[in-house]
Design a protein around this motif. Structure first.
Motif, PDB file in Angstrom:
ATOM      1  N   GLY A  10       8.179  63.108 -18.779  1.00 25.04           N
ATOM      2  CA  GLY A  10       9.110  64.221 -18.610  1.00 25.04           C
ATOM      3  C   GLY A  10      10.491  63.761 -18.202  1.00 25.04           C
ATOM      4  N   ASP A  11      11.437  64.687 -18.260  1.00 26.66           N
ATOM      5  CA  ASP A  11      12.833  64.359 -17.970  1.00 26.66           C
ATOM      6  C   ASP A  11      13.078  64.010 -16.519  1.00 26.66           C
ATOM      7  OD1 ASP A  11      13.465  64.795 -20.610  1.00 26.66           O
ATOM      8  OD2 ASP A  11      14.033  66.897 -20.290  1.00 26.66           O
ATOM      9  N   ALA A  12      12.167  64.416 -15.620  1.00 26.01           N
ATOM     10  CA  ALA A  12      12.382  64.150 -14.202  1.00 26.01           C
ATOM     11  C   ALA A  12      12.435  62.655 -13.901  1.00 26.01           C
ATOM     12  CB  ALA A  12      11.279  64.808 -13.373  1.00 26.01           C
TER      13      ALA A  12
ATOM     14  N   GLN B 178       1.971  52.170 -14.727  1.00 21.68           N
ATOM     15  CA  GLN B 178       2.889  52.681 -13.717  1.00 21.68           C
ATOM     16  C   GLN B 178       4.211  53.041 -14.378  1.00 21.68           C
ATOM     17  OE1 GLN B 178       4.382  49.777 -11.011  1.00 21.68           O
ATOM     18  NE2 GLN B 178       5.288  51.254  -9.606  1.00 21.68           N
ATOM     19  N   VAL B 179       4.748  54.217 -13.995  1.00 24.67           N
ATOM     20  CA  VAL B 179       6.067  54.648 -14.450  1.00 24.67           C
ATOM     21  C   VAL B 179       6.960  54.739 -13.215  1.00 24.67           C
ATOM     22  CG1 VAL B 179       7.419  56.427 -15.586  1.00 24.67           C
ATOM     23  CG2 VAL B 179       5.097  55.943 -16.366  1.00 24.67           C
ATOM     24  N   ALA B 180       8.055  53.994 -13.206  1.00 28.06           N
ATOM     25  CA  ALA B 180       9.018  54.021 -12.104  1.00 28.06           C
ATOM     26  C   ALA B 180      10.357  54.457 -12.658  1.00 28.06           C
ATOM     27  CB  ALA B 180       9.133  52.642 -11.453  1.00 28.06           C
ATOM     28  N   GLY B 181      10.835  55.622 -12.148  1.00 25.28           N
ATOM     29  CA  GLY B 181      12.072  56.179 -12.670  1.00 25.28           C
ATOM     30  C   GLY B 181      13.105  56.393 -11.597  1.00 25.28           C
ATOM     31  N   HIS B 182      14.085  57.238 -11.904  1.00 27.60           N
ATOM     32  CA  HIS B 182      15.198  57.500 -10.991  1.00 27.60           C
ATOM     33  C   HIS B 182      14.769  58.451  -9.885  1.00 27.60           C
ATOM     34  CE1 HIS B 182      18.127  55.471 -13.551  1.00 27.60           C
ATOM     35  NE2 HIS B 182      17.492  56.009 -14.591  1.00 27.60           N
ATOM     36  N   GLY B 183      15.472  58.392  -8.759  1.00 30.73           N
ATOM     37  CA  GLY B 183      15.241  59.323  -7.653  1.00 30.73           C
ATOM     38  C   GLY B 183      13.875  59.178  -7.011  1.00 30.73           C
ATOM     39  N   GLY B 184      13.305  57.988  -7.049  1.00 31.60           N
ATOM     40  CA  GLY B 184      12.003  57.775  -6.428  1.00 31.60           C
ATOM     41  C   GLY B 184      10.827  58.214  -7.274  1.00 31.60           C
ATOM     42  N   PHE B 185      11.066  58.590  -8.527  1.00 34.23           N
ATOM     43  CA  PHE B 185       9.961  59.002  -9.402  1.00 34.23           C
ATOM     44  C   PHE B 185       8.994  57.838  -9.599  1.00 34.23           C
ATOM     45  CE2 PHE B 185       7.790  59.376 -13.400  1.00 34.23           C
ATOM     46  CZ  PHE B 185       7.499  60.724 -13.530  1.00 34.23           C
ATOM     47  N   GLN B 186       7.710  58.080  -9.359  1.00 34.04           N
ATOM     48  CA  GLN B 186       6.700  57.061  -9.552  1.00 34.04           C
ATOM     49  C   GLN B 186       5.365  57.718  -9.873  1.00 34.04           C
ATOM     50  OE1 GLN B 186       5.699  52.747  -7.685  1.00 34.04           O
ATOM     51  NE2 GLN B 186       6.163  54.352  -6.239  1.00 34.04           N
ATOM     52  N   LYS B 187       4.696  57.192 -10.847  1.00 35.89           N
ATOM     53  CA  LYS B 187       3.431  57.772 -11.289  1.00 35.89           C
ATOM     54  C   LYS B 187       2.538  56.648 -11.800  1.00 35.89           C
ATOM     55  CE  LYS B 187       1.160  61.582 -12.977  1.00 35.89           C
ATOM     56  NZ  LYS B 187       0.799  62.741 -12.179  1.00 35.89           N
ATOM     57  N   VAL B 188       1.257  56.716 -11.499  1.00 38.41           N
ATOM     58  CA  VAL B 188       0.301  55.744 -11.991  1.00 38.41           C
ATOM     59  C   VAL B 188      -0.869  56.485 -12.612  1.00 38.41           C
ATOM     60  CG1 VAL B 188      -1.245  53.852 -11.404  1.00 38.41           C
ATOM     61  CG2 VAL B 188       0.941  54.059 -10.237  1.00 38.41           C
ATOM     62  N   VAL B 189      -1.256  56.053 -13.813  1.00 38.06           N
ATOM     63  CA  VAL B 189      -2.436  56.621 -14.470  1.00 38.06           C
ATOM     64  C   VAL B 189      -3.317  55.478 -14.942  1.00 38.06           C
ATOM     65  CG1 VAL B 189      -1.386  58.809 -15.165  1.00 38.06           C
ATOM     66  CG2 VAL B 189      -1.194  56.813 -16.652  1.00 38.06           C
ATOM     67  N   LYS B 190      -4.601  55.771 -14.961  1.00 40.14           N
ATOM     68  CA  LYS B 190      -5.574  54.768 -15.357  1.00 40.14           C
ATOM     69  C   LYS B 190      -5.994  55.000 -16.798  1.00 40.14           C
ATOM     70  CE  LYS B 190      -9.725  55.106 -13.619  1.00 40.14           C
ATOM     71  NZ  LYS B 190     -10.816  55.043 -12.615  1.00 40.14           N
ATOM     72  N   PHE B 191      -6.251  53.905 -17.538  1.00 42.26           N
ATOM     73  CA  PHE B 191      -6.793  54.061 -18.883  1.00 42.26           C
ATOM     74  C   PHE B 191      -7.757  52.919 -19.162  1.00 42.26           C
ATOM     75  CE2 PHE B 191      -3.095  51.364 -19.601  1.00 42.26           C
ATOM     76  CZ  PHE B 191      -3.512  50.451 -20.561  1.00 42.26           C
ATOM     77  N   ILE B 192      -8.556  53.111 -20.182  1.00 42.73           N
ATOM     78  CA  ILE B 192      -9.568  52.133 -20.574  1.00 42.73           C
ATOM     79  C   ILE B 192      -9.207  51.579 -21.945  1.00 42.73           C
ATOM     80  CG2 ILE B 192     -12.003  51.777 -21.131  1.00 42.73           C
ATOM     81  CD1 ILE B 192     -12.654  54.053 -19.194  1.00 42.73           C
ATOM     82  N   LYS B 193      -9.232  50.252 -22.059  1.00 41.70           N
ATOM     83  CA  LYS B 193      -9.046  49.581 -23.350  1.00 41.70           C
ATOM     84  C   LYS B 193     -10.417  49.227 -23.911  1.00 41.70           C
ATOM     85  CE  LYS B 193      -7.206  46.893 -26.644  1.00 41.70           C
ATOM     86  NZ  LYS B 193      -8.428  46.314 -27.220  1.00 41.70           N
ATOM     87  N   LYS B 194     -10.686  49.702 -25.136  1.00 41.39           N
ATOM     88  CA  LYS B 194     -11.987  49.422 -25.764  1.00 41.39           C
ATOM     89  C   LYS B 194     -12.078  47.950 -26.159  1.00 41.39           C
ATOM     90  CE  LYS B 194     -11.760  52.578 -29.004  1.00 41.39           C
ATOM     91  NZ  LYS B 194     -12.183  53.481 -30.117  1.00 41.39           N
TER      92      LYS B 194
END
Length: 551
Positions: free
Chosen positions: A492-494, A535-551
């Motif tokens: 997202g734009d945030a 991990q996504v690290a963006g502006h203004g302290g935006f940070q998000k981590v999601v888990k995924f599986i590689k087959k």
């Protein structure tokens, strides 16, 4: 065949003869009895027509000649008895046209060998040879001496857009006459044309009003050069492969040779002379290697070139063994480069799968199971070079002669430098190699608990996609889960412009890092099967981590 007995054709107002749109007509061999034509002749749009051999008995033709858009036409050998081409009537306002154009396969014009005069009477005379991409010469027109209108109207010769035209010797008979009206000559857009000596007699007799533009690079078609055409000269050069005799490139004075390009191997230089046959040519390479050639083609196998600038002067003589009168020389300049470059490093496992791209300042954690045994790989441009030397901490550790260029990496914890130098082999005997552009980076090897230095809180037991969220954010979407070869990301734009994306193993090892762009996807084929965190690290302290599986 039924036209073999036709003796005269006449039309005061229109075409006397139009041979057009005959899809299977291959030859025009007849009209052997035709002596008189009053009116225009048009041979156009015959897609299978290959030769024009007829019309040899026409002496004087009143009208224009148009040979146009015959795609398969290879030669024009007819019209050899024609002496004068003249406008149909003294009162004809449009004058006379002699046009040969858009014949895709036409290589030579050998007919019209007796044609002397193009007379537009009071309307002007116009000769045009244009858009014939295979045309090398039109020597069959060399007997033309006069293009005129008796009332001093405008006359023109246009030689334009002939992609392979090498000379204009077909204009060698042309002479200037004060009683011929204004004659304009336009020679443009013939990219291989570098010999315009065909106009030397016209210029010497006082003719002018000539336009040269966009012809062969390097000269040969200026008034100054044409005025010395009486001398034998080297007009251009051709670079060939001396084993296959394949043409690599035509050039005038200068050429760049890249040692990393396979086509620039086994080089031979050919001096192209005007006239084609001269007495002898001497090649002088860098002032100390000489060779004399007494017969056409005048060729010299170049010694092995090294990076830098080299020159070969070609001197031309009127007799064998460099005797007789010396003509106009030409110097070929070779700018020799080696573009072979090491562009990057990878860390790969024994199965040759990429574990990470290794950049300056990166860390390798040897406690990560994936890095129990690994290799360093140097990536080059071009992909295949003659050899690569690999240095670790300034010590030569491997010399690789075949792709991929790799060396085992088993360093203990510490700071390291890795350097790779590419080489191109230039001599079989003597094993001489020329270095290209190297790459040197610094990196660190650590031995740590894989998760201890991670800034992220990663809960391996969680079944939730979202593991950590700092501040307000609309979230991150990744798909498909599990992933096979390509992972798609939407942010997202945030997060602001170009947030940083990092993929780590469950042990905290970074295996991917780059900035995000809209609708980005990541190639996951190099990743081993297992669980990963994005991990996504963006502006203004935006940070998000999601888990995924590689087959």
């Amino acid at each position: 065949d039924a036209l073999a007995n036709v003796q005269a054709i006449g039309s005061f107002f229109d075409f006397a003869m139009e041979i057009s749109d005959n899809e299977v007509l291959k030859t025009l061999d007849n009209f052997s009895s035709l002596t008189t034509v009053n009116g225009d002749i048009a041979i156009t749009d015959n897609p299978s027509l290959e030769t024009i051999n007829g019309f040899s008995s026409i002496y004087e033709h009143h009208g224009s000649i148009l040979i146009f858009r015959n795609e398969a036409l290879k030669s024009i050998n007819g019209f050899n008895g024609l002496v004068t081409l003249v406008s149909r009537s003294f009162f004809e306002p449009s004058g006379l046209s002699f046009n040969i154009g858009e014949n895709k396969s036409l290589a030579h014009i050998d007919g019209f060998s007796s044609l002397i005069t193009l007379d537009g009477v009071q309307g002007g005379a116009f000769m045009s040879i244009f858009d014939n991409p295979a045309l090398k010469d039109f020597n069959g027109l060399s007997s033309i001496s006069t293009i005129r209108s008796i009332t001093h109207q405008f006359n023109a010769v246009r030689i334009t857009n002939n992609a392979t035209l090498e000379n204009i010797d077909g204009l060698s008979g042309l002479r200037h006459s004060i009683n011929s009206g204004l004659l304009e000559i336009i020679i443009t857009n013939n990219p291989l044309l570098n010999n315009c000596c065909g106009l030397s007699q016209y210029i010497s007799s006082g003719g002018g009003n000539i336009t040269f533009a966009e012809n062969g690079a390097g000269g040969g078609c200026t008034t100054e050069e044409i005025l010395v055409c009486g001398d034998q000269r080297v007009s251009s050069f051709t670079l060939l492969n001396h084993q296959t005799h394949e043409v690599i490139q035509h050039f005038q004075d200068e050429i760049t040779i890249d040692l990393a390009d396979p086509k620039f191997s086994h080089l031979m230089l050919q001096a192209n002379t005007s006239p084609q046959q001269v007495g002898s040519v001497e090649f002088n390479f860098d002032g100390h290697i000489r060779r004399t050639e007494n017969g056409f083609p005048y060729q010299f196998i170049l010694p092995q070139l090294t990076p830098g600038t080299h020159t070969t002067r070609a001197d031309v003589y009127s007799e064998h063994q460099l005797k007789g009168e010396k003509g106009i020389s030409r110097v070929a300049t070779f700018k020799v480069i080696n573009s072979a470059t090491v562009v990057s490093f990878d860390v790969v496992n024994q199965a040759r799968q990429t574990l990470m791209n290794l950049h300056d300042g990166d860390e390798i954690n040897i406690k990560d199971p994936a890095f129990k045994t690994f290799l360093f790989r140097a990536n080059t441009v071009p992909d295949h070079v003659s050899k690569v030397e690999l240095f670790l901490n300034n010590q030569l550790v491997a010399v690789e002669y075949g792709f991929p260029y790799e060396v085992y990496g088993n360093p203990s914890p510490g700071d390291y430098t890795l350097e790779a130098i590419p080489y191109i082999k230039i001599r079989v005997i003597g094993n001489e190699y020329v270095p290209g552009t190297s790459l040197k980076i610094s990196f660190k090897v650590v031995s740590e608990d894989p998760g201890s230095s991670s800034q992220l809180v990663m809960n391996d037991q969680s079944n939730e996609e979202e593991l950590l969220q700092v501040g307000e954010s609309p979230g991150v979407t990744i798909f498909p889960i599990p992933v096979d070869s390509e992972l798609f990301i939407k942010i997202g734009d945030a997060a602001g412009k170009d947030p940083l994306i990092t993929i780590r193993t469950i042990h905290g090892l970074t295996v991917y890092q780059d900035f995000y762009s809209k609708s980005q996807s990541i190639n996951t084929l190099p990743l081993q099967a297992g669980v990963y965190y994005l991990q996504v690290a963006g502006h203004g302290g935006f940070q998000k981590v999601v888990k995924f599986i590689k087959k």
